[in-house]
Design an enzyme around this catalytic site. Sequence first.
Site, mmCIF file in Angstrom:
data_model
loop_
_atom_site.group_PDB
_atom_site.id
_atom_site.type_symbol
_atom_site.label_atom_id
_atom_site.label_comp_id
_atom_site.label_asym_id
_atom_site.label_seq_id
_atom_site.Cartn_x
_atom_site.Cartn_y
_atom_site.Cartn_z
ATOM 1 N N TYR A 457 0.843 -1.199 0.000
ATOM 2 C CA TYR A 457 0.000 0.000 0.000
ATOM 3 C C TYR A 457 0.882 1.255 0.000
ATOM 4 O O TYR A 457 0.964 1.946 -0.986
ATOM 5 C CB TYR A 457 -0.947 -0.025 1.196
ATOM 6 C CG TYR A 457 -2.011 1.044 1.140
ATOM 7 C CD1 TYR A 457 -3.122 0.889 0.318
ATOM 8 C CD2 TYR A 457 -1.911 2.209 1.889
ATOM 9 C CE1 TYR A 457 -4.109 1.876 0.243
ATOM 10 C CE2 TYR A 457 -2.894 3.195 1.826
ATOM 11 C CZ TYR A 457 -3.983 3.026 1.011
ATOM 12 O OH TYR A 457 -4.955 3.998 0.940
ATOM 13 N N HIS A 655 -15.991 1.452 -3.927
ATOM 14 C CA HIS A 655 -14.561 1.360 -3.667
ATOM 15 C C HIS A 655 -14.193 0.103 -2.878
ATOM 16 O O HIS A 655 -13.027 -0.220 -2.740
ATOM 17 C CB HIS A 655 -14.104 2.611 -2.915
ATOM 18 C CG HIS A 655 -12.629 2.837 -2.971
ATOM 19 N ND1 HIS A 655 -11.950 3.007 -4.163
ATOM 20 C CD2 HIS A 655 -11.681 2.891 -1.992
ATOM 21 C CE1 HIS A 655 -10.658 3.184 -3.908
ATOM 22 N NE2 HIS A 655 -10.472 3.110 -2.615
#
Length: 682
Positions: A457, A655
């Site tokens: 990430y 999302h």
Amino acid sequence: MTKMAYPTTRRVDVVDELFGLKVADPFRWLEADARSDGDVAAWIQAQSELTAGALASLPARDVFRERLTALFDHEHLTAPHPRGGRYFHLRQSGLKNQPTLLVREGVEGEDRVLLDPDTWSDDGTVALAEWAASRDGGHVAYAVQESGTDWRTIKVVDAATGEVLEDKVEWVRFTAIAWAADGSGFFYARYPEPGDGAASQAALANHAVYFHAIGTRQSEDRLLHATPERPELLHFPDVTSGGRHALIYSTAGSQTNSLTVVDLASDDWDTRTLVGDFDNEWTVVGDRGSTLYVLTSHAAERRRIVTLDLAAENPVAVELVPEDAAVLSHAWLVGGRLMATYFVDVKSEIRRYTLDGQPDGTIALPGIGSAGGFQGHRDDNEAFFVFTSFNAPTTIYRYDVAANTQAVWAAPKVGADLERVVVEQHFHDAKDGTRVPMFIVRRDDVVGAAPTLLHGYGSFGISMVPFYSPDQLAWVEQGGVLAIANIRGGGEYGKAWHNGARVDRKQTSFDDFIAAAEYLHDRGIASEDGLAVHGESAGGLLVGAVVNQRPELFAAALPGVGVMDMLRFNQFTGGHLWTGEYGDPADPAHFDNLLAYSPYHNVAAGKRYPAILATTADTDDRVVPAHTFKYIAAIQAADTGSRPHLVRIETRAGHGAGKPMKKVIDELADKWAFAAHWTGLK
């Protein structure tokens, strides 16, 4: 290998002149909303048909779907919220699409269904989002999320009868729900009602905090806090544990905030600014009398706890618990003690402190993993917390503060042999010599090089901590290796770790991730041409960037809901909130850096790319699907080798939050089967 025949994607002659440089954007037309633009809808249909056909031929697809279904088929639980003798918690039983909100009378009482979102729609796409019970346990305010959108509608249910009241609060987005101590109403944050057709992709501005009194119309809600001079800010309300003060955290989208307090005992509810800048993090973890206990990164990159005295004319931070070599992650005031969760090389440790800052021991944990999430009251001896790890399902513990003892309150039974799952922590050297940690998870009999899934990430100070994940376990069960990279841009080592890969230093995230991939190859962990790379949202950006920069390292790439156009991300929905992380494309000081790594703009024609399966959703209004559409169109149009470059577009989804379980499993089965095929996982 013959290159796949892709649907024709129309190119348009769009060229922007930006700071003296001409930048082509031939797929700008894919930014239109498919719900109102027939050309975009037709493009989605053609791409979806191609992808569906390609995925249908993968032999591992049914294997992964079967195992994912079995692995997700257990109870998913949250720690209970004690309120007025009632205990509220979420439980997602087996393969239910959405979690159910339960309530019980007393800690040993029987669970009773209060809200069951599976009854709210036929396809499971309407979800329960944020929720909060009043302090007397009489009511729950809850947010309803439809088709994965970030927009919410708040409703209220009577906890005793299950009756849904007539109260309805709309145009809520990015909020917490905080009840007044007397249960008369709650604080929340929302945007102005958008104009016709603007709700899905329009840029957002003028977030504000309101108070809704139970039994009144939304038009009567009281405005508590707004910043028209700073329309880009987000505001999150809270109420102190003592109930005397409302708190407002304002942020430009990074992990720093200002802090405003409101004396609710006064008639005018005037706001009082305690911290006016946005340079550090300030989070109130509890109060007693006029004293606020605050977790902060001010003068402490790894955070510390300070006090602020509201009785003072100009409160100043007084250090209570100093900064440590470990990273202070969260803190809570329960049972007259401060409970503080620390990261020690990304592994949790819980330390206790008295309210005068003296160390008061630690809480024994069952192993290496992640722990915290305390629920309880500042004066009650009873509290609850959770523990989880890669090979330990999320377990809820009931905690006796005075005795410093805990017992399992709820533990799921899972359909996997977790004794065979081995967790290791490795450290590798980054490009600049920095020591970067990485978790390696594998089956105990997988000892040599094997197909490997590398996940990362590296943004917004978010740490990649150990947690139980049925989807990751499905890959490990089949003999694959899972690698979790703790690259800079996250918060694993505090503020400096985050800032080390932010704005003009963003390339550091990509360099760290590339170094992790090289380590997996060099150490014989990943098999030759057997490394797949995966990340979502900011992690999707990460995957897109490293594939452009070093495509030869990877056999397959799975960028999910990624931020792929770094020159226009700030023009859609909440994208302007990310400029503190990435920089502002309208600022010449940031433009060159953003252009240098933007996945859409840096497709490396002439290089052999890995197989790519990009994923997005048609109603994602956080990272709008145009990012992925334009990115995949650019790759399909370029000479990037013969391996397939596909896009999987989910319908009636956003999302990620609120996605029905069936859609979750189907998407994961497709992704893991695709990665398995191209990495050679049998």
